[in-house]
Design a protein around this motif. Structure first.
Motif, PDB file in Angstrom:
ATOM      1  N   UNK A 179      -2.193   5.626   5.438  1.00 50.41           N
ATOM      2  CA  UNK A 179      -3.435   5.013   4.955  1.00 50.41           C
ATOM      3  C   UNK A 179      -3.349   3.496   5.011  1.00 50.41           C
ATOM      4  N   UNK A 180      -2.186   2.938   4.589  1.00 53.31           N
ATOM      5  CA  UNK A 180      -2.043   1.485   4.574  1.00 53.31           C
ATOM      6  C   UNK A 180      -2.074   0.909   5.990  1.00 53.31           C
ATOM      7  N   UNK A 181      -1.406   1.560   6.931  1.00 57.87           N
ATOM      8  CA  UNK A 181      -1.398   1.077   8.315  1.00 57.87           C
ATOM      9  C   UNK A 181      -2.809   1.048   8.877  1.00 57.87           C
ATOM     10  N   UNK A 182      -3.548   2.100   8.610  1.00 58.54           N
ATOM     11  CA  UNK A 182      -4.919   2.178   9.115  1.00 58.54           C
ATOM     12  C   UNK A 182      -5.795   1.082   8.528  1.00 58.54           C
ATOM     13  N   UNK A 183      -5.668   0.840   7.235  1.00 61.61           N
ATOM     14  CA  UNK A 183      -6.515  -0.160   6.583  1.00 61.61           C
ATOM     15  C   UNK A 183      -6.109  -1.582   6.968  1.00 61.61           C
ATOM     16  N   UNK A 184      -4.809  -1.828   7.119  1.00 58.99           N
ATOM     17  CA  UNK A 184      -4.366  -3.176   7.488  1.00 58.99           C
ATOM     18  C   UNK A 184      -4.741  -3.515   8.922  1.00 58.99           C
ATOM     19  N   UNK A 199      -7.155 -13.848   3.525  1.00 55.48           N
ATOM     20  CA  UNK A 199      -6.700 -12.479   3.776  1.00 55.48           C
ATOM     21  C   UNK A 199      -6.149 -11.782   2.531  1.00 55.48           C
ATOM     22  N   UNK A 200      -5.946 -12.549   1.445  1.00 56.16           N
ATOM     23  CA  UNK A 200      -5.322 -11.960   0.261  1.00 56.16           C
ATOM     24  C   UNK A 200      -6.151 -10.813  -0.310  1.00 56.16           C
ATOM     25  N   UNK A 201      -7.457 -11.019  -0.443  1.00 49.16           N
ATOM     26  CA  UNK A 201      -8.303  -9.977  -1.038  1.00 49.16           C
ATOM     27  C   UNK A 201      -8.341  -8.711  -0.195  1.00 49.16           C
ATOM     28  N   UNK A 202      -8.577  -8.793   1.131  1.00 41.97           N
ATOM     29  CA  UNK A 202      -8.582  -7.537   1.910  1.00 41.97           C
ATOM     30  C   UNK A 202      -7.219  -6.842   1.951  1.00 41.97           C
ATOM     31  N   UNK A 203      -6.126  -7.627   1.919  1.00 43.22           N
ATOM     32  CA  UNK A 203      -4.789  -7.010   1.895  1.00 43.22           C
ATOM     33  C   UNK A 203      -4.578  -6.267   0.586  1.00 43.22           C
ATOM     34  N   UNK A 204      -4.953  -6.913  -0.513  1.00 44.67           N
ATOM     35  CA  UNK A 204      -4.806  -6.281  -1.826  1.00 44.67           C
ATOM     36  C   UNK A 204      -5.640  -5.012  -1.917  1.00 44.67           C
ATOM     37  N   UNK A 205      -6.858  -5.082  -1.379  1.00 41.71           N
ATOM     38  CA  UNK A 205      -7.731  -3.910  -1.380  1.00 41.71           C
ATOM     39  C   UNK A 205      -7.134  -2.773  -0.558  1.00 41.71           C
ATOM     40  N   UNK A 206      -6.528  -3.115   0.582  1.00 35.25           N
ATOM     41  CA  UNK A 206      -5.902  -2.094   1.426  1.00 35.25           C
ATOM     42  C   UNK A 206      -4.776  -1.391   0.668  1.00 35.25           C
ATOM     43  N   UNK A 207      -3.974  -2.166  -0.064  1.00 38.61           N
ATOM     44  CA  UNK A 207      -2.882  -1.579  -0.843  1.00 38.61           C
ATOM     45  C   UNK A 207      -3.410  -0.702  -1.967  1.00 38.61           C
ATOM     46  N   UNK A 208      -4.340  -1.214  -2.738  1.00 36.14           N
ATOM     47  CA  UNK A 208      -4.819  -0.451  -3.903  1.00 36.14           C
ATOM     48  C   UNK A 208      -5.568   0.815  -3.475  1.00 36.14           C
ATOM     49  N   UNK A 209      -6.313   0.734  -2.371  1.00 36.78           N
ATOM     50  CA  UNK A 209      -6.998   1.933  -1.879  1.00 36.78           C
ATOM     51  C   UNK A 209      -6.002   2.987  -1.408  1.00 36.78           C
ATOM     52  N   UNK A 210      -4.930   2.537  -0.741  1.00 40.92           N
ATOM     53  CA  UNK A 210      -3.903   3.472  -0.255  1.00 40.92           C
ATOM     54  C   UNK A 210      -3.137   4.081  -1.418  1.00 40.92           C
ATOM     55  N   UNK A 211      -2.794   3.258  -2.406  1.00 41.75           N
ATOM     56  CA  UNK A 211      -2.095   3.768  -3.581  1.00 41.75           C
ATOM     57  C   UNK A 211      -2.972   4.730  -4.375  1.00 41.75           C
ATOM     58  N   UNK A 212      -4.274   4.501  -4.340  1.00 43.22           N
ATOM     59  CA  UNK A 212      -5.190   5.402  -5.042  1.00 43.22           C
ATOM     60  C   UNK A 212      -5.062   6.828  -4.514  1.00 43.22           C
ATOM     61  N   UNK A 213      -4.852   6.961  -3.197  1.00 42.85           N
ATOM     62  CA  UNK A 213      -4.671   8.295  -2.611  1.00 42.85           C
ATOM     63  C   UNK A 213      -3.401   8.954  -3.144  1.00 42.85           C
ATOM     64  N   UNK A 214      -2.342   8.137  -3.300  1.00 45.94           N
ATOM     65  CA  UNK A 214      -1.087   8.655  -3.828  1.00 45.94           C
ATOM     66  C   UNK A 214      -1.283   9.181  -5.241  1.00 45.94           C
TER      67      UNK A 214
END
Length: 572
Positions: A483-488, A521-536
């Motif tokens: 998920x993180x790779x796809x979002x980043x 880029x900080x906000x989209x990177x943070x969003x990518x992480x939190x969205x991916x962790x949400x799946x976990x």
């Protein structure tokens, strides 16, 4: 006292042989059984008085001081085993820097699990054959030897060997502690003491990152291993002096004949293959690669062969057939598996959230998980007291599993805008659910087997719990990574930048401060992480739900309480 001990051991062996003492959900009904059980209790020593002596299920008596020192020793063992996992994780970057090699990095943790996981059921069998004390001391000694090798290791390969040696001993430390508690504490009183043991495990999870950071920064990463030596030596001394359990009779050949070498081999093969496949899959090798697929297939084949061997060819199976045929025991194993998956799915990935959102270091992120541990510790102790008073385990398991689902669901909603109050509150809720289950399921299992099956029951519970943890970490690792790779890829311009962000979550904020990463880029990177962790964390909701459903398959028994005269009352 020496004469009393001799009488106690003799009476304990007689009581065990006659199987008149019943622990669990059954109780003697006739007067003869009551008299036999009353006779099995040794006389209290004259200098302590009967009121001050704790009589164990095996008939041995402990003064408050003796029991207190023994229990402290057991708690130290649990603290050591749990501390080892968290303290080493913090030291890994310094180890890589010191040895100037990235090769073998993943094996620091993998070697320990590969050595410890397959032998967990074997420790229970060996404890029945050779006695609790010698097996326990051998396990601690192996763990200490491995820690010494790691602390003095001149190279990464030697360090990995040391981790494997430590794993050989560490795999039996926690189940052996629970087995010994079940021997020296009546069933109805065990929840209180096992709750404290669970609290020690939680406290070690908090202390590990703090101690690891302090040792690494102020002294050396080697002290993360060497600290085990004095604590382990003290524990061995206390256990050697105060653990007074009868050693099973029989010559060495008869005892060796009871060891299930064939079953141990095939179970070890299955466990090693599946643990390594799940650890290396998605990292060292793609999940659809030939090595990973081959190992998974071979693991399944080994598990099938193990089952056939145990049923058809082994006289003294590693896990007795009676346990496999007991549907309530199977339910306990299923619950243990899902509890392991859920707990580690949450605790393993939470620090990544704090590193990315708050810009914390690994150690600081560990500190932010304290609310989770505090909730676990508090409820592990209070639920233990409540179970001791009421005798019921299943209501706590049902409620705990439901709260875990709620807590995991709340955590899955955390994002970059979630404030400290929300973070703390959500983690406390999840911790409360964990605390209600951390030892209740094990206690339920102890109440549905006969005393002679207790050690095997407890060790098999630990095996399935650890196996669930390995599955949880591996499966969620794949979900998170994909998920993180796809979002980043959708927000970052280069593959090099994507790799840097994925591998350095604690350095993202620092990279923005130094200009390595554009602030935009900080906000989209943070969003990518939190969205991916949400799946976990949503998978933790699912496994928590599976735990909730499986908990209704458990036996709704009430743990016995000693009546006057030392006779167990029947369940109600």
């Amino acid at each position: 006292m020496a004469e009393t001990d001799k009488l106690a051991q003799s009476d304990a062996r007689a009581a065990e042989a006659s199987q008149e003492t019943v622990v669990g959900i059954a109780a003697p009904d006739d007067e003869k059984a009551k008299d036999a059980e009353a006779d099995a209790a040794p006389p209290a020593s004259k200098d302590t008085g009967a009121a001050n002596v704790r009589t164990a299920e095996n008939g041995l008596s402990y003064t408050p001081v003796q029991f207190g020192l023994l229990f402290i020793g057991l708690a130290l063992v649990v603290f050591l085993a749990a501390l080892d996992q968290t303290i080493v994780a913090v030291a890994i970057p310094a180890i890589v820097t010191d040895f100037k090699t990235f090769s073998g990095l993943s094996w620091i943790g993998t070697a320990y699990f590969l050595a410890s996981t397959p032998l967990i059921p074997t420790y229970g069998k060996l404890a029945d054959i050779f006695g609790r004390k010698p097996v326990f001391i051998v396990g601690i000694t192996l763990f200490e030897a491995g820690s010494l090798i790691c602390g003095l290791a001149p190279s990464m390969p030697v360090l990995i060997v040391g981790r494997a040696v430590a794993g050989l001993g560490g795999g039996g430390m926690l189940p052996m502690v629970i087995i010994i508690i079940s021997d020296v504490v009546p069933l109805r009183d065990r929840p209180k003491f096992q709750g404290i043991i669970g609290a020690c495990f939680g406290l070690a999870s908090v202390a590990g990152p703090l101690m690891g950071g302090a040792f690494t920064d102020k002294l050396s990463w080697r002290w993360c291993f060497l600290i085990n030596l004095p604590v382990g030596a003290l524990t061995v001394f206390v256990v050697f002096v105060y653990l007074r359990l009868p050693i099973p009779q029989g010559d060495i050949r008869a005892k060796l004949a009871k060891i299930d070498l064939l079953g141990t081999f095939w179970l070890s093969a299955a466990a090693v293959l599946i643990v390594y496949a799940l650890t290396a899959g998605g990292g060292d090798y793609p999940w659809n690669s030939a090595p990973i697929i081959s190992m998974i297939v071979l693991a399944v084949v080994s598990a099938v062969v193990f089952a056939v061997v145990e049923v058809k060819f082994v006289k003294h199976p590693l896990i007795p057939r009676e346990l496999w045929e007991n549907r309530y025991v199977i339910a306990v194993w299923v619950c243990a598996f899902f509890l392991g998956m859920t707990f580690f799915s949450i605790s393993y990935y939470l620090p990544i959230y704090f590193q990315v959102v708050n810009g914390n270091t690994a150690t600081e992120a560990g500190i932010h998980t304290i609310p989770l541990i505090l909730g676990l510790v508090f409820l592990a102790i209070t639920s233990g007291i409540a179970i001791s008073k009421t005798g019921y385990t299943t209501p706590f398991i049902h409620v705990g599993a439901a709260i875990i689902m709620v807590g995991a669901g709340l955590i899955s909603m955390m994002n970059a805008t979630s404030g400290p109050g929300m973070q703390i509150g959500y983690l406390v809720v999840a911790g409360v659910g964990m605390g209600l289950n951390i030892q209740s399921i094990n206690l339920n299992g102890q109440g549905v087997v006969e005393p002679r099956q207790l050690a095997t029951m407890i060790s098999s519970f630990s095996f399935f719990q650890i196996l669930g943890a390995v599955f949880g970490i591996a499966i969620n690792g794949t979900i998170f990574s994909n998920a993180l790779s796809s979002k980043l890829e959708s927000v970052l311009p280069s593959a090099t930048l994507i790799e840097f962000v994925k591998n350095n979550p604690s350095k993202i904020h620092a990279a923005v401060d130094t200009g390595t990463l554009p602030a935009i880029l900080l906000e989209p990177i943070t969003t990518a992480f939190t969205d991916s962790l949400s799946l976990v964390f949503k998978t933790a909701v699912a496994t928590g739900g599976a735990l909730f459903l499986a908990s209704f398959l458990l036996k709704r028994n009430r743990l016995q309480k000693k009546a006057e005269g030392g006779v167990d009352m029947a369940p109600v």
